[in-house]
Design a protein around this motif. Structure first.
Motif, PDB file in Angstrom:
ATOM      1  N   THR A 176       1.146 -12.764  -0.972  1.00 39.02           N
ATOM      2  CA  THR A 176       1.168 -12.339   0.436  1.00 39.02           C
ATOM      3  C   THR A 176       0.606 -10.936   0.642  1.00 39.02           C
ATOM      4  OG1 THR A 176       3.451 -11.610   0.156  1.00 39.02           O
ATOM      5  CG2 THR A 176       3.122 -13.827   1.045  1.00 39.02           C
ATOM      6  N   ARG A 177       0.630 -10.115  -0.400  1.00 38.02           N
ATOM      7  CA  ARG A 177       0.054  -8.763  -0.246  1.00 38.02           C
ATOM      8  C   ARG A 177      -0.318  -8.216  -1.622  1.00 38.02           C
ATOM      9  NH1 ARG A 177       2.485  -3.196   2.537  1.00 38.02           N
ATOM     10  NH2 ARG A 177       0.708  -1.936   1.849  1.00 38.02           N
ATOM     11  N   VAL A 178      -1.483  -7.577  -1.695  1.00 37.21           N
ATOM     12  CA  VAL A 178      -1.895  -6.901  -2.933  1.00 37.21           C
ATOM     13  C   VAL A 178      -2.017  -5.418  -2.625  1.00 37.21           C
ATOM     14  CG1 VAL A 178      -3.682  -6.712  -4.715  1.00 37.21           C
ATOM     15  CG2 VAL A 178      -3.157  -8.943  -3.724  1.00 37.21           C
ATOM     16  N   ARG A 179      -1.376  -4.609  -3.453  1.00 33.67           N
ATOM     17  CA  ARG A 179      -1.478  -3.155  -3.306  1.00 33.67           C
ATOM     18  C   ARG A 179      -2.338  -2.641  -4.447  1.00 33.67           C
ATOM     19  NH1 ARG A 179       3.682  -1.173  -0.607  1.00 33.67           N
ATOM     20  NH2 ARG A 179       4.742  -3.058   0.061  1.00 33.67           N
ATOM     21  N   TYR A 180      -3.579  -2.345  -4.141  1.00 36.16           N
ATOM     22  CA  TYR A 180      -4.500  -1.803  -5.147  1.00 36.16           C
ATOM     23  C   TYR A 180      -5.566  -1.006  -4.394  1.00 36.16           C
ATOM     24  CZ  TYR A 180      -7.757  -1.332  -9.000  1.00 36.16           C
ATOM     25  OH  TYR A 180      -8.588  -0.800  -9.965  1.00 36.16           O
ATOM     26  N   PRO A 181      -5.691   0.288  -4.668  1.00 36.52           N
ATOM     27  CA  PRO A 181      -6.585   1.117  -3.838  1.00 36.52           C
ATOM     28  C   PRO A 181      -8.071   0.768  -3.976  1.00 36.52           C
ATOM     29  CG  PRO A 181      -5.570   2.423  -5.604  1.00 36.52           C
ATOM     30  CD  PRO A 181      -4.925   1.072  -5.639  1.00 36.52           C
ATOM     31  N   GLY A 182      -8.417  -0.051  -4.953  1.00 37.69           N
ATOM     32  CA  GLY A 182      -9.812  -0.472  -5.074  1.00 37.69           C
ATOM     33  C   GLY A 182     -10.215  -1.482  -4.010  1.00 37.69           C
ATOM     34  N   LEU A 183      -9.234  -2.140  -3.393  1.00 43.43           N
ATOM     35  CA  LEU A 183      -9.553  -3.102  -2.332  1.00 43.43           C
ATOM     36  C   LEU A 183      -9.850  -2.345  -1.044  1.00 43.43           C
ATOM     37  CD1 LEU A 183      -6.740  -5.779  -2.905  1.00 43.43           C
ATOM     38  CD2 LEU A 183      -9.170  -5.947  -3.548  1.00 43.43           C
ATOM     39  N   PRO A 184     -10.991  -2.589  -0.401  1.00 47.89           N
ATOM     40  CA  PRO A 184     -11.319  -1.844   0.818  1.00 47.89           C
ATOM     41  C   PRO A 184     -10.245  -1.975   1.898  1.00 47.89           C
ATOM     42  CG  PRO A 184     -13.228  -3.057   0.023  1.00 47.89           C
ATOM     43  CD  PRO A 184     -12.071  -3.485  -0.834  1.00 47.89           C
ATOM     44  N   SER A 185      -9.466  -3.064   1.865  1.00 41.66           N
ATOM     45  CA  SER A 185      -8.434  -3.260   2.890  1.00 41.66           C
ATOM     46  C   SER A 185      -7.152  -2.477   2.574  1.00 41.66           C
ATOM     47  CB  SER A 185      -8.087  -4.749   2.964  1.00 41.66           C
ATOM     48  OG  SER A 185      -7.683  -5.188   1.674  1.00 41.66           O
ATOM     49  N   ASP A 186      -7.052  -1.889   1.400  1.00 40.08           N
ATOM     50  CA  ASP A 186      -5.821  -1.196   1.016  1.00 40.08           C
ATOM     51  C   ASP A 186      -5.692   0.118   1.792  1.00 40.08           C
ATOM     52  OD1 ASP A 186      -3.627  -1.191  -1.317  1.00 40.08           O
ATOM     53  OD2 ASP A 186      -4.330   0.875  -1.030  1.00 40.08           O
ATOM     54  N   PRO A 187      -4.470   0.460   2.260  1.00 39.19           N
ATOM     55  CA  PRO A 187      -4.310   1.721   3.023  1.00 39.19           C
ATOM     56  C   PRO A 187      -4.706   2.958   2.217  1.00 39.19           C
ATOM     57  CG  PRO A 187      -2.256   0.418   3.026  1.00 39.19           C
ATOM     58  CD  PRO A 187      -3.224  -0.319   2.169  1.00 39.19           C
ATOM     59  N   GLY A 188      -4.662   2.887   0.873  1.00 41.59           N
ATOM     60  CA  GLY A 188      -5.020   4.054   0.058  1.00 41.59           C
ATOM     61  C   GLY A 188      -6.489   4.092  -0.345  1.00 41.59           C
ATOM     62  N   HIS A 189      -7.269   3.111   0.124  1.00 41.15           N
ATOM     63  CA  HIS A 189      -8.650   3.005  -0.373  1.00 41.15           C
ATOM     64  C   HIS A 189      -9.504   4.237  -0.068  1.00 41.15           C
ATOM     65  CE1 HIS A 189     -12.430   1.253  -1.608  1.00 41.15           C
ATOM     66  NE2 HIS A 189     -12.949   1.564  -0.441  1.00 41.15           N
ATOM     67  N   GLU A 190      -9.439   4.676   1.176  1.00 42.93           N
ATOM     68  CA  GLU A 190     -10.315   5.805   1.562  1.00 42.93           C
ATOM     69  C   GLU A 190      -9.979   7.045   0.727  1.00 42.93           C
ATOM     70  OE1 GLU A 190     -11.242   9.515   3.142  1.00 42.93           O
ATOM     71  OE2 GLU A 190      -9.210   8.758   3.497  1.00 42.93           O
ATOM     72  N   ARG A 191      -8.672   7.321   0.596  1.00 43.84           N
ATOM     73  CA  ARG A 191      -8.258   8.509  -0.175  1.00 43.84           C
ATOM     74  C   ARG A 191      -8.653   8.385  -1.644  1.00 43.84           C
ATOM     75  NH1 ARG A 191      -2.196   9.601   2.033  1.00 43.84           N
ATOM     76  NH2 ARG A 191      -2.877  10.350   4.078  1.00 43.84           N
ATOM     77  N   ALA A 192      -8.378   7.226  -2.222  1.00 45.75           N
ATOM     78  CA  ALA A 192      -8.676   7.070  -3.654  1.00 45.75           C
ATOM     79  C   ALA A 192     -10.181   7.165  -3.895  1.00 45.75           C
ATOM     80  CB  ALA A 192      -8.121   5.752  -4.168  1.00 45.75           C
ATOM     81  N   ALA A 193     -10.966   6.585  -2.980  1.00 41.25           N
ATOM     82  CA  ALA A 193     -12.419   6.631  -3.143  1.00 41.25           C
ATOM     83  C   ALA A 193     -12.916   8.081  -3.056  1.00 41.25           C
ATOM     84  CB  ALA A 193     -13.097   5.771  -2.073  1.00 41.25           C
TER      85      ALA A 193
END
Ligand SMILES: Cc1ncc(COP(=O)(O)O)c(C=O)c1O
Length: 347
Positions: free
Chosen positions: A244-261
């Motif tokens: 139902t949910r994946v938390r991984y900053p590599g996924l563009p949909s993840d809330p942490g993606h922009e920061r991690a990138a």
């Protein structure tokens, strides 16, 4: 080519060393030199990650006000709560992913405790903004960078005062020892922590330091492979109907993606995902895996998975009951996916 393993607790007075607890040995110093070079500071090795964390938390003056994460590694959260219970510290819990909330909690605080990527919710803190805020209000900043390793984030270069690692995890990398390390920008601060290590007896063993050093030699290739595996598995899990949910900053949909990138040199190899159903369904999934081990901890060459809310402190900090924390190892990605997809197939 190898650092000798110095197995001695005491030394002749004619030597520079006298007694291991207070002065370390060449093996311990070799490990400290390697981690210090990776982080760009002065490293002090400890017998475990918690040994390093306790040195800092318990080493604060009485009356300290600390801003600490509401959801992070449960041992860190617990040791600050314990300091408060003992009447030594006042703790302000905040969601460290919420930059405004952290900045609002900082005035009057002496210490800010951060994680690069939170355990186990995989939230990404905006380190430069938080460190700048702490600089303005005069709080010292400690960053637990266990999930990121110095290859992905170097908090001292961003202005943090101390970076800590559970070296048990990625630095050593083979699930065969317990060790911790803290690294400071200032040589004088390192001496202060060394003194605490002497007083609390938290020096690591020589064999552990030797093994951890050997692990560090392959850190870069292990991280490269584990991250590539994690990225691929996160994508596949995200598309799977039983997730139902994946938390991984590599996924563009993840809330942490922009920061991690923007802030990290890679997305790491820790994934948390929530499975359809309840806690029992999530546990069943873990138990039916064959290659991925149902075990706690992380950062080793072998993949590990566990339902974090099985631990009461994690449940108390709001970890969803169906969340699985998945430390992706360096096995073949198709073997890992075969294992996961078979375990998730409806029976
Ligand atoms: C982020 C983080 N910090 C610190 C620790 C504590 O390290 P150790 O188990 O080496 O005491 C852990 C352990 O799981 C961790 O995940």
């Amino acid at each position: 080519m190898n650092t000798p393993v110095v197995l001695s607790s005491t030394f002749h007075h004619a030597d520079d060393n006298h007694y291991l607890r207070g002065e370390a040995s060449d093996t311990i110093r070799a490990f400290e030199d390697a981690v210090g070079a990776l982080e760009g500071g002065h490293a002090v090795a400890f017998a475990s990650g918690m040994g390093a964390i306790a040195a800092i938390a318990e080493g604060q003056p009485s009356g300290t006000t600390a801003v600490v994460p509401t959801a992070a590694y449960s041992g860190s959260v617990a040791i600050f709560a314990e300091q408060q219970r003992l009447g030594r510290m006042s703790v302000r819990p905040v969601d460290i992913v919420d930059t405004d909330a952290v900045l609002a909690a900082l005035p009057g605080a002496d210490l800010l405790w951060l994680e690069t990527v939170t355990n186990p919710l995989i939230g990404v803190a905006d380190l430069p903004a938080l460190i700048a805020g702490a600089r303005e209000t005069g709080a010292r900043v400690v960053v637990d960078a266990t999930f990121s390793t110095p290859l992905l984030v170097r908090p001292l270069s961003l202005g943090a005062d101390v970076v800590v690692h559970s070296a048990t995890k990625y630095l050593a990398g083979h699930s065969d020892l317990l060790m911790g390390v803290l690294v400071t920008a200032s040589a004088e601060d390192a001496e202060v922590w060394r003194t605490r290590r002497t007083l609390t007896g938290a020096i690591p063993g020589a064999l552990e330091c030797y093994l951890a050093l050997r692990g560090i030699r392959t850190l870069a290739v292990r991280m490269e492979r584990a991250q590539a595996n994690a990225m691929e598995l996160a994508r596949r899990l995200d598309a799977h109907p039983a997730v139902t949910r994946v938390r991984y900053p590599g996924l563009p949909s993840d809330p942490g993606h922009e920061r991690a990138a923007r802030l990290h040199a890679g997305f790491g190899a820790m994934i948390s995902f929530e499975v359809a159903g309840d806690a029992a369904d999530a546990t069943r999934l873990c138990e039916s895996l064959r290659l991925i081990s149902h075990a706690t901890s992380l950062g080793g060459v072998e993949s590990l998975i566990e339902r974090r809310a099985m631990h009461q402190p994690d449940a108390d900090m709001g970890t969803p009951p169906n969340l699985l924390r998945f430390s992706v190892g360096i096995e073949h990605v198709e073997d890992l996916w075969d294992d996961l997809s078979r375990a998730m197939r409806p029976s």
